[in-house]
Structure formats: C-alpha cells, structure tokens
Design an enzyme around this catalytic site. Structure first.
Site, mmCIF file in Angstrom:
data_model
loop_
_atom_site.group_PDB
_atom_site.id
_atom_site.type_symbol
_atom_site.label_atom_id
_atom_site.label_comp_id
_atom_site.label_asym_id
_atom_site.label_seq_id
_atom_site.Cartn_x
_atom_site.Cartn_y
_atom_site.Cartn_z
ATOM 1 N N HIS A 181 74.492 35.666 82.470
ATOM 2 C CA HIS A 181 74.967 37.053 82.579
ATOM 3 C C HIS A 181 74.761 37.589 83.996
ATOM 4 C CE1 HIS A 181 73.651 36.843 78.186
ATOM 5 N NE2 HIS A 181 74.927 37.166 78.087
ATOM 6 N N VAL A 220 76.323 28.576 83.612
ATOM 7 C CA VAL A 220 75.029 28.431 84.301
ATOM 8 C C VAL A 220 74.110 27.623 83.394
ATOM 9 C CG1 VAL A 220 73.061 29.645 85.306
ATOM 10 C CG2 VAL A 220 75.361 30.601 85.529
#
Lengths: 299, 299
Positions: free
Chosen positions: A39, A178
């Site tokens: 995020h 990620v």
C-alpha cells in the site's frame, strides 16, 4: 493530513483542494486498511504524481461472501493513519459501513466474462462488490488517477474494463507487487499465517519464478506449465490449491491448452490462489512479449 | 453553440468551459433527439440554472429490445440542432453508436426492484441500457445537474436510485410532463400515430384526469381505480393496454390492492402504457399528499 469519516467531510476537504490550486490533480489509493509496504508504494506513487492524494480505508462488506473473513479481516486504525501520514497522504477517507451503505443498495455494477475465472469463480459476487465500492469511491473522490496493486491482477483488469465501458474519467494505474525478502507477496492477510504456514507460503513466489524458466522451454504447453506449478506448490504439505491458471492478460481468456505456449503472441498471466490453513493467499506474475527477462526480475 | 460528435471534442469543449469561468456549473439534458417542447422545457431549465448546458442526442441501441423500434426511431438532426440553439444550449453532444460503444461493453449497471414493474416488465433489459448510457454520459459530461422529464417517471426513479447508490455527484432534476393542448403527453413517438390513433390517444390523459377525481372518492380501492382507468382507455377502440398500474412513488411498490386508497399516506403514481397500432405510448400522473388539488392541474 486530514481524517474524514463522513462523505460530507470528504466533500468539504476536496472543495478546499480544488480551490487551493490551479487545476489540481487528485490521486486515490483505495484500500481495506491494515496497510503494508505494498500500500505504501501506491501512496508514494500517488503523492509523486498528483497535487493531492486521498487514501480510502474501508473494509467493504459487499465484496465478502457470507462464509468469508469480513468480520475477522484485520484492522488497525492507528497504525494505518501513521503509515498514511509518513507517506505523504493528504486526506484519509475512513467511513463506517453505514456511511457507505445507509440502505441496502439496489444498484449493481457487474463486469461479465473477466470475472468468470480466478477469484471470480472462487468468490461468487466478490467482483460485483468491488465494482460497486470502486464506483462509489470514484464518484466521491473524483480522482484523476487511481492506484491499484498488481497482486490483485484480476481486480485491475475488471476495474480497467469497468472504467473503459462506463467512461469513468479516471486513469487506472497498476503498480508492481511488493514482496518480502523471501518472495512472499505482501498481503494484509499474511498476519493470519502460523509460523509454519508462513514458511511454506514462500512456495508461491518460488513456483512463479520457476514458471518463468519453464515457460521458455521450447514446446511446453499451458497444461504442462500449470501442472508443474501445481506440483511445486503441493510440495508444501499445508498448501491447498484453490486455482492455478495460465491466461491471456488482461482479457483473462484461456489460451490453447495443449499447444506450445507462444510467449511472443500475447501477454499472459500465471495466477494462483492457495490456502494455508484457513488463510487464502493469491499471487501472480505477468509474461510480457519481448520483455520476459525484465519481468522475471519481479519475482 | 458547439456540436461535438466525438468524446475527444466534447472533453475539449468542457475543459474550455471549466477554464472560462470561476466554479462553473454544467447542466446535462440527455435525449434521444427528435426534440419536442418537452425536451425544450428541460433545456430552458438547464440554461436558467447552470453556467453551461450540454444537450446529448443519442439513440441508445442498448435500451431497445430486439423487436423494438431502434431502427425506425425518428431522427432529424438539422431540426434538433435548430431547437437546441433556440433554447440556449452551449454544447450538443451527438455521437455515433461506434463512438459510445467502440466494443461490446462487458459492464452492466443494473437497478433491481424498481425495474421489475411498468416498463421494466414490458421491456426486459430496457433499464439496464438506460443505466449504462446514463452512467457513460454522466462520466463524459460530469454535470452538476441532469434534467429528465417526468413522462418517464420510472426512468427518473431508476436514475435517482442509481445516483444515490453509486454516489454520482449529480443532482437529478425531474421536470413536469409537457402536453398538447388536448392533453396528449409530448413524445417523439407521437409522429408514428395515424390521424385516428392520434385522436383516440387523448384518452390517456383523460383517464388520468378522471383518476384524479376518482381517487378522492371515499373508500375507493386501488383495484377499483385501476379497473375504471382501464375501462376508460378501452373506450378508445384502437387502444391496446400494456399496463395500468397504481404504485407508491418513487419506490414503485404496490400498495394494498383491496383496501381503500390512503392519499395522505404516500406519494402515488398512476402509470400507463398503451399501444395504438404499433406505437406504444406512456403517460402518468403523481398523487402527492396534501397537494392533490395542485397536481391535478398538470393533467
């Protein structure tokens, strides 16, 4: 950073932004909170590309099935707000369910075809809930750009389709997955994993990395590739495969199953969903013509 | 007045408007063209209430059924443009079908419940097509206000519901039905009527006017009211009733059928669809608590 819990507050703050600058652009990062570095990477990209950035934190009940983890979905408001602030977010929109759904909505935003496979097949109604809440957020925030992580690759395909079909005046920005140092894709749901689950879950990114090699073997078929990935995942004793699919991206159509894979013909996705105990994890990797080597480094 | 046939042209013109004035408001009048005084009244209201007004003219294939009148729906570009200009419209957006639907959309915007009766029941899929095109137009024009005629009362209820559920940043403005001197509601489809059809079609507004009186008779039931309206319409030999319904507005729920009508309890609609030859006409009137006498004058 301003925290807005109501739509009225949000509108107020957005008006201020529109008045404070000449032709400002707004970036939106829609999340369900319990923020992680995935995020944070979206937030940083939004902050870099826009006058102001809005982070929405809303665990959307409409995208959870009746037997899914809506109630136990992890939440940590205080930590989320700290992460938002650190990453330069201007407005956090964090409404209660009653604020977003004061009454049961009668309107559905349904994307067909793209939602028939992968998580759409495993989680009936999930993408209808996503389409609904993303439509609402787009209308409430009116962003110029919206940032989504490629971990939910199908979600991005669905939202891009919806955006094109309905002419939403929003640019959809897909951002790279990620990962933890050992390769596990970051997910709010990773906190559910037991220590042993966590160790075994590394098999997901490992199998994707192997698939990157296998896909280049001359003559390998879709069937063979998927079968090897499944075998690799099953080496982890606690893994329970929901799906492993090899599809054309972003149309999510199935390429020929028994013919050799033509990596130069299309963009492909290898996508998987695997349960460890009661925790369902997803991961994927893209195969892009001519840049296979480059993409390989992501996994 | 600027005519835009493409989305790119429209966007360009809208940018100019946004730059030309401080905090301009935009009004949208969505139509299928073949404009009449009903449309003109919407345009005039939009022009009076907004910095700039956009008229869209698009015969939307998605809201026509396979056996409906999409192909023969009346069109007259030149006349439409003259009427738009006369009424102060700033931008006419008149795209081809290929511009609005370059590929078959996979996204549906579906409003449930409200679409189960009236024209929703007679024209399956009609309101899905309306929801889709209105969503597209709202995103393309980004109006502050959108103007719709109350002749399509169900359409307004559906669009208001969609707007609320999805938080579209648009105010929906319902505008009164405009009628011919003899009471016939204006409609682009009136041109289809033969001379005899046209004469008989006056029975529609007459039956609504009578219903305004009947509804005030102590003890009259929904069933009795609807039955009298049907009998009145059937006096016109060429009338073929599709539906006559007495519903709560705008929820479009059916009130109790055999109990006396409680005019003070709810807002009601008496809505009808009647075919004369192959031409299907709709009309309706609202019954609003405490202002029954006032509303009566509309019919």
């Amino acid at each position: 950073m301003i925290l807005c819990r109501t739509i009225a507050e949000l509108k107020n703050e957005l008006i201020k932004i529109k008045q404070s600058s000449n032709d400002p652009t707004i970036g939106l990062v829609p999340t369900m909170g319990f923020l992680h570095e995935g995020h944070a990477s979206l937030m940083r990209q939004s902050v870099a590309e826009n006058t102001a950035s809005v982070l929405s934190i809303f665990v959307n009940p409409m995208q959870f099935g009746p037997n899914e983890d809506f109630e136990r979905y992890p939440r940590d408001e205080e930590r989320d707000l700290a992460i938002a602030k650190e990453n330069g977010i201007d407005i956090v929109f964090m409404p209660e369910v009653k604020e977003m759904y004061p009454v049961k909505p009668r309107t559905s935003v349904i994307v067909s075809q793209l939602t028939e496979r992968l998580c759409g097949a495993s989680r009936p109604g999930h993408f209808d809930g996503v389409g609904l809440v993303v439509s609402k957020l787009f209308h409430l925030v009116q962003p110029d750009r919206a940032y989504f992580g490629m971990k939910d690759a199908q979600q991005i395909a669905v939202i891009q389709q919806m955006t094109d079909d309905l002419n939403f005046p929003v640019e959809i920005i897909p951002c790279p997955i990620v990962r933890e140092p050992d390769g596990l894709a970051l997910s709010s749901r990773n906190v559910y994993l037991t220590a042993e689950n966590r160790q075994q879950a590394v098999v997901l990114s490992q199998s994707l990395a192997l698939a990157k090699q296998w896909a280049n073997e001359p003559g390998i078929t879709s069937e063979e590739l998927v079968s090897r990935v499944k075998a690799k995942i099953n080496e982890a004793g606690q893994a329970e495969i929901d799906y492993v699919e090899w599809l054309i991206y972003p149309s999510l159509e199935q390429p020929s199953w028994n013919e050799p894979i033509e990596l130069e013909e299309s963009k492909y996705i290898l996508a998987l969903a695997v349960k460890f105990g009661s925790t369902r994890l997803i991961d994927n990797t893209l195969f892009v013509p001519n840049v296979v080597a480059e993409v390989k480094d992501h996994v």
